[in-house]
Design an enzyme around this catalytic site. Structure first.
Site, PDB file in Angstrom:
ATOM      1  N   GLU A   1      31.529  50.141  23.420  1.00  0.00           N
ATOM      2  CA  GLU A   1      31.910  50.235  22.006  1.00  0.00           C
ATOM      3  C   GLU A   1      32.054  48.841  21.441  1.00  0.00           C
ATOM      4  O   GLU A   1      32.713  47.992  22.038  1.00  0.00           O
ATOM      5  CB  GLU A   1      33.260  50.941  21.803  1.00  0.00           C
TER       6      GLU A   1
ATOM      7  N   GLU B   1      39.414  54.601  26.679  1.00  0.00           N
ATOM      8  CA  GLU B   1      40.491  53.702  26.218  1.00  0.00           C
ATOM      9  C   GLU B   1      41.841  54.127  26.768  1.00  0.00           C
ATOM     10  O   GLU B   1      42.820  54.272  26.025  1.00  0.00           O
ATOM     11  CB  GLU B   1      40.522  53.632  24.694  1.00  0.00           C
TER      12      GLU B   1
HETATM   13  P1  P53 Z   1      38.235  53.839  14.240  1.00  0.00           P
HETATM   14  C1  P53 Z   1      42.170  50.743  18.615  1.00  0.00           C
HETATM   15  C2  P53 Z   1      41.606  49.559  19.057  1.00  0.00           C
HETATM   16  C3  P53 Z   1      40.310  49.556  19.514  1.00  0.00           C
HETATM   17  C4  P53 Z   1      39.589  50.744  19.553  1.00  0.00           C
HETATM   18  O1  P53 Z   1      38.115  53.199  15.685  1.00  0.00           O
HETATM   19  C5  P53 Z   1      40.152  51.939  19.150  1.00  0.00           C
HETATM   20  C6  P53 Z   1      41.433  51.925  18.680  1.00  0.00           C
HETATM   21  C7  P53 Z   1      42.008  53.199  18.237  1.00  0.00           C
HETATM   22  O2  P53 Z   1      42.786  53.100  17.123  1.00  0.00           O
HETATM   23  O3  P53 Z   1      39.543  53.176  19.261  1.00  0.00           O
HETATM   24  C8  P53 Z   1      38.182  53.322  19.561  1.00  0.00           C
HETATM   25  O4  P53 Z   1      37.390  55.067  14.274  1.00  0.00           O
HETATM   26  C9  P53 Z   1      37.881  54.758  19.972  1.00  0.00           C
HETATM   27  C10 P53 Z   1      36.910  55.462  19.083  1.00  0.00           C
HETATM   28  C11 P53 Z   1      37.092  55.004  17.656  1.00  0.00           C
HETATM   29  C12 P53 Z   1      36.747  53.514  17.611  1.00  0.00           C
HETATM   30  O5  P53 Z   1      37.545  52.768  18.505  1.00  0.00           O
HETATM   31  O6  P53 Z   1      39.684  54.121  14.061  1.00  0.00           O
HETATM   32  O7  P53 Z   1      37.420  54.842  21.307  1.00  0.00           O
HETATM   33  O8  P53 Z   1      37.037  56.860  19.245  1.00  0.00           O
HETATM   34  O9  P53 Z   1      36.365  55.699  16.711  1.00  0.00           O
HETATM   35  C13 P53 Z   1      36.885  52.904  16.231  1.00  0.00           C
HETATM   36  O10 P53 Z   1      37.704  52.832  13.305  1.00  0.00           O
END
Ligand code: P53
Length: 482
Positions: free
Chosen positions: A380, A180
């Protein structure tokens, strides 16, 4: 939905994703040094995580133990096999390999851990998909060098990348450089700039200028690593990793359209360089107008050109919207006069305010594919939610099944209606992990439940959720057949 016989590509990489720091724990085990994630305290929906300068006794640091994957990966991989995963995305924790980042030689114990992990995956028929930097920069690279705003970090990253790509050249085929990488550009907020680039801003620094310099250094480091990686093994597939949160114009006002475009440039900037190896003209113009002094050499420009990506890895969770209409309230942004981000009245949010939008996945897949003509890999996607263990011990997470089903269906449309080349799908947090944004255990994404709460209590026992059985069938059938 679609009919029997209409499936995904035969070699489609159905999988699951995590990152090292969100699962492993063992933060001091096997000679590991501190990483920037080890300095992040636990927060929750309303309290932000704090970055502490050192580890302090009266704070709880959820990544120190996480879900103890470091000691339990064999048992977890058995569950992944039962689930039918064909691929598993995780990261190598940089601070296991170079504990201080600037060490003269790598830490053998750290290297051996990933040998064992990858062997175990391969023995179970699961293809590893590996991110090189997923918020695990050795803390010393912040303390002694100020993080990625310092060009020395380019060499430290390249040395680390070369070390692991050489070591695992026959075990890992799919790589990604920086997780990211574009997240830091949205708001320059402390958490994202810290986790992407290991920077804490000084008073006098221009946050935007410093973030762009760090980003350029990462893009150069990525390109150099890709170039070396292809020399080590020409069969490597090395990608970038982008967070795609598509921004819609709130209305059909031409101003809304242009402001949405401007906000998308922030995202495309990284992808443009990763794919085309050139700094886009809109960025050069913006730097000129803001009198930013972004440093890069002719050699570095040629590195960018020579180290372009094979595929685009991306995360997708939600979309956003922007407006210039004066009667609307929102957060003002800097890209376009009087533009404000605003919530989209057509979408529902989850408990953390993320606006769920399955159709947005089809939209962004097609946008990105048409712009770059490179294979895409969704590394993801998932639903963070509070789960409840019922008296019978089961977890009925039908909301998660609905979320995944709707997104898979849009992926299918992107492939079959829009001609997108999609190579795989690894839902995020296939097993419950420490949330990145809030540091909670109870913002759960998993299809496998882990018995641990926000305070760190629990047996760490694993338990299959209802979504586990559902996804098992999806993989078996190579798609949704209903
Ligand atoms: P959590 C923002 C928007 C999209 C993905 O996030 C993001 C973020 C970060 O704030 O992060 C990714 O755990 C990241 C992972 C993370 C996952 O999204 O805050 O690559 O490490 O865990 C989900 O719900």
């Amino acid at each position: 939905m679609y009919n029997e016989g209409e499936k995904f590509p035969d070699d489609f990489l159905w999988g699951g994703a995590v990152s090292a720091h969100q699962v492993e724990g063992g933060y001091k085990s096997g000679g590991k040094g501190l990483s920037i994630a080890d300095l992040l305290t636990a927060g929750n929906q309303t309290t932000p995580r704090i970055i502490t300068k050192a580890i302090e006794k009266d704070h709880y640091y959820p990544n120190h133990e996480a879900i103890d994957f470091y000691n339990r990966y064999k048992e977890d991989i058995k569950l992944f096999k039962e689930l039918g995963l064909k691929s598993f995305r995780t990261s190598i924790n940089w601070s296991r390999i170079f504990p201080n980042g600037d060490d003269a030689s790598p830490n053998e114990e750290g290297l051996a851990f990933y040998d064992d992990l990858f062997d175990e995956l391969l023995a179970n028929g699961i293809e590893p998909v590996i991110t090189l930097s997923h918020f695990e920069i050795p803390h010393n690279l912040y303390v002694s060098y100020g993080g990625f705003k310092n060009k020395k970090l380019i060499d430290f990253f390249v040395r680390y990348a070369e070390t692991v790509m050489r070591r695992y050249k026959d075990k890992v085929k799919y790589w990604m450089t920086f997780n990211e990488i574009n997240n830091q550009m949205d708001n320059f907020d402390e958490l994202h700039v810290w986790t992407n680039s290991a920077i804490l801003f000084e008073e006098e620094e221009n946050k935007e200028e410093i973030t762009i310099q760090a980003s350029m250094n990462e893009l150069i480091a990525s390109a150099k690593a890709i170039k070396i990686g292809k020399e080590i093994n020409p069969d490597f597939q090395i990608g970038c990793m982008m967070a795609y949160v598509p921004i819609y114009p709130y209305s059909c006002s031409p101003h809304d359209m242009l402001s949405a475009n401007k906000m998308m440039e922030r995202r495309f900037f990284y992808n443009d360089i990763h794919v085309r190896g050139e700094i886009p003209s809109y960025a050069l113009k913006m730097w000129e107008k803001k009198e930013f002094n972004i440093e890069y050499s002719q050699d570095e420009l040629s590195d960018l050109k020579q180290g372009t990506v094979d595929y685009i890895g991306l995360s997708y969770y939600m979309s956003g919207a922007v407006t210039t209409l004066p009667d609307k309230r929102g957060h003002s942004i800097r890209d376009y006069p009087k533009a404000m981000t605003i919530s989209n009245p057509h979408l529902q949010s989850n408990d953390w305010g993320w606006q769920i939008d399955p159709k947005g996945l089809r939209y962004i897949l097609s946008q990105v594919y048409q712009r770059y003509n490179k294979p895409l890999f969704i590394v993801e996607n998932g639903m963070g939610a509070y789960d409840k263990v019922e008296k019978d011990g089961k977890i009925y997470d039908d909301y998660r099944v609905d979320y995944l089903e709707e997104h898979i269906s849009e992926m299918y449309q992107a492939i079959n209606e829009d001609g997108v080349e999609l190579i795989g799908y690894t839902p995020w947090g296939i097993i419950d992990i420490v949330s990145f944004g809030s540091g909670e255990m109870e913002k759960r994404y998993g299809l496998i439940y882990v018995d641990k709460d926000n305070q760190g209590n629990g047996s760490l026992e694993r338990r299959k959720k209802e979504s586990f059985y559902w996804y098992q069938t999806v993989i078996e059938q190579n798609g949704l057949i209903i």
